[in-house]
Design an enzyme around this catalytic site. Structure first.
Site, PDB file in Angstrom:
ATOM      1  N   LYS A   1      83.941  31.516 -12.814  1.00 23.07           N
ATOM      2  CA  LYS A   1      83.239  32.717 -12.367  1.00 23.07           C
ATOM      3  C   LYS A   1      83.844  33.987 -12.963  1.00 23.07           C
ATOM      4  CE  LYS A   1      80.810  30.433  -9.128  1.00 23.07           C
ATOM      5  NZ  LYS A   1      79.351  30.246  -9.135  1.00 23.07           N
TER       6      LYS A   1
ATOM      7  N   HIS B   1      77.712  30.420   1.333  1.00 24.44           N
ATOM      8  CA  HIS B   1      77.380  29.341   0.410  1.00 24.44           C
ATOM      9  C   HIS B   1      77.643  28.017   1.121  1.00 24.44           C
ATOM     10  CE1 HIS B   1      78.003  26.664  -3.095  1.00 24.44           C
ATOM     11  NE2 HIS B   1      77.386  27.568  -3.834  1.00 24.44           N
TER      12      HIS B   1
ATOM     13  N   ASP C   1      86.180  33.125   0.836  1.00 25.16           N
ATOM     14  CA  ASP C   1      85.532  32.574  -0.345  1.00 25.16           C
ATOM     15  C   ASP C   1      85.361  33.716  -1.339  1.00 25.16           C
ATOM     16  OD1 ASP C   1      83.750  31.752  -2.301  1.00 25.16           O
ATOM     17  OD2 ASP C   1      82.260  30.945  -0.918  1.00 25.16           O
TER      18      ASP C   1
ATOM     19  N   GLN D   1      82.434  34.824  -5.761  1.00 25.56           N
ATOM     20  CA  GLN D   1      81.563  35.850  -6.337  1.00 25.56           C
ATOM     21  C   GLN D   1      82.225  37.218  -6.409  1.00 25.56           C
ATOM     22  OE1 GLN D   1      78.673  35.369  -7.787  1.00 25.56           O
ATOM     23  NE2 GLN D   1      78.638  33.182  -7.308  1.00 25.56           N
TER      24      GLN D   1
ATOM     25  N   CYS E   1      72.326  27.293  -3.237  1.00 22.48           N
ATOM     26  CA  CYS E   1      73.277  26.642  -2.317  1.00 22.48           C
ATOM     27  C   CYS E   1      73.548  27.545  -1.108  1.00 22.48           C
ATOM     28  CB  CYS E   1      74.575  26.277  -3.024  1.00 22.48           C
ATOM     29  SG  CYS E   1      74.370  24.959  -4.223  1.00 22.48           S
TER      30      CYS E   1
END
Length: 417
Positions: free
Chosen positions: A236, A133, A210, A213, A374
């Site tokens: 999220k 991302h 990261d 997700q 993104c």
């Protein structure tokens, strides 16, 4: 479409019960029942989260830390209890390893500017993957511009899986950080984080993950992963927007200077010298998102009550069902077919632009994401300007998938595809 056997562990009545916890699912869109398949962008909120925030504002609203009055003490207790809850959810060794931020983006920027920038020199390297991302690309480009370091990119194959052997080869003496997504937001690929961290640590390279997700879809145990940093956003995982978390090993935080200056991140201030607060508070300047922290703790309680494993099994069933259904639609091309995936389905529809697909599908009451997500380098990798992305959550059903397929039939009618 050939019927598929439902995965074990989650029956239709259980999912129906979960759905009743989310008031927004009662909404209608263009006089059709809402089918919400944009969970990769943000998840909807259960009543437990909504009520937790409301209760805070109705009964405990005050600024945290240093207040001697009762409301301030109650607000502080709730805020710090939320930190402890987050630490437990991630299996952090200490609650002081949890830093509140606005979201994953701010967390990665904090690591980039406070940890890597002071160490990086011209010719040093920062390693990212080709599926990242923008939030895990741009902060590192900024550090490279500031220090003369070089950004190195690990390739992915046609399915969207990371070339792990290339990752291991690209780790070098001058690698100052490996920045890796746990789950790709554009492809759904789940990366083998434990293997990647072990390979990086064998070369003395720290790792930031990261987890935006991943956090709502796969179990996250930061001690088992052994990552140096892990970032995620509350919205999220069924929590509020504007609140997020940076997990960092305590020894990393101790060695890092504050990123922002102001109130609450200090012990003492004179015009000659400032003494900073202990971790994690030295990274939390100013009045924080107290209600957001309370809401995030409620979201983690809600998810834990169901179980990440049960959620993951349900979403895997939906992904398999949707993948089979979408593949039967002429001119649909799936983007991201790695064998290990979370509940994200990205595709293109012939020559029809993703935005047009998304607009027509929306008029049928189905919310999907259309664009580059993104993740423009991913789009360039596959030679497409954008994709349509359906992303699943615990409250989605096979009926939602059927509604998407029916809406795509309308796209074919409009464009003659």
């Amino acid at each position: 479409m050939k019927p598929m056997e439902r995965m074990q562990g989650v029956d239709e009545e259980t999912v129906a019960q979960w759905r009743r916890d989310f008031p927004i699912l009662e909404e209608r869109v263009y006089d059709a029942p809402l089918v919400y398949l944009d969970n990769g962008a943000t998840t909807q909120k259960p009543r437990a989260v909504i009520e937790a925030e409301r209760a805070y504002y109705e009964h405990d609203n005050a600024n945290v830390h240093r207040g001697v009055h009762l409301l301030s003490q109650r607000a502080t207790d709730a805020y710090e209890a939320a930190r402890a809850r987050i630490a437990c959810f991630l299996n952090a060794a200490r609650q002081e390893e949890i830093v509140y931020v606005r979201g994953t983006t701010e967390a990665i920027n904090l690591v980039a500017q406070s940890f890597v920038r002071p160490l990086a020199k011209p010719g040093d390297e920062i390693l990212v993957t080709a599926m990242e991302h923008h939030s895990n690309i741009v902060p590192w480009q900024m550090v490279c511009e500031q220090t003369g370091a070089v950004l190195k990119v690990v390739p992915i194959d046609e399915s969207g899986a990371l070339d792990v052997e290339a990752f291991e080869r690209m780790l070098g003496e001058r690698t100052r950080m490996a920045a890796i997504t746990h789950v790709s937001n554009a492809l759904g690929t789940i990366n083998p984080i434990r293997r990647l961290v072990a390979a990086a640590h064998a070369r003395g390279v720290p790792v930031v993950v990261d987890g935006a997700q991943a956090i709502a879809h796969v179990p996250v145990d930061v001690q088992a992963l052994d990552c140096d940093f892990y970032a995620f956003s509350g919205h999220k995982i069924y929590g509020p927007t504007g609140i997020g978390v940076l997990y960092a090993k305590a020894e990393r935080l101790e060695a890092m200077p504050p990123w922002q200056g102001g109130g609450d991140m200090i012990r003492t201030v004179t015009f000659e010298k400032t003494q900073y607060n202990a971790i994690p508070w030295k990274f939390e300047a100013g009045t924080p998102n107290i209600a957001g922290a309370v809401g995030l703790a409620a979201a983690l309680d809600y998810v834990s009550g169901i179980g990440i494993e049960a959620i993951g099994a349900h979403e895997a069933d939906l992904l398999a069902y949707a993948t089979q259904a979408i593949q039967h639609i002429p001119q649909v091309r799936l983007i991201g077919t790695a064998p290990d995936k979370a509940g994200i389905l990205s595709f293109v529809f012939g020559d029809v632009h993703a935005h047009d697909v998304g607009t027509i599908v929306d008029r049928c009451g189905v919310a999907v994401r259309a664009g580059h997500h993104c993740a423009m380098p991913v789009m360039q990798r596959y030679g497409v300007p954008a994709t349509v992305r359906a992303s699943f959550a615990l409250y989605n059903t096979r009926g939602d998938v059927d509604a998407l397929v029916q809406a795509l039939t309308r796209v074919r009618e409009v464009f003659g595809a």
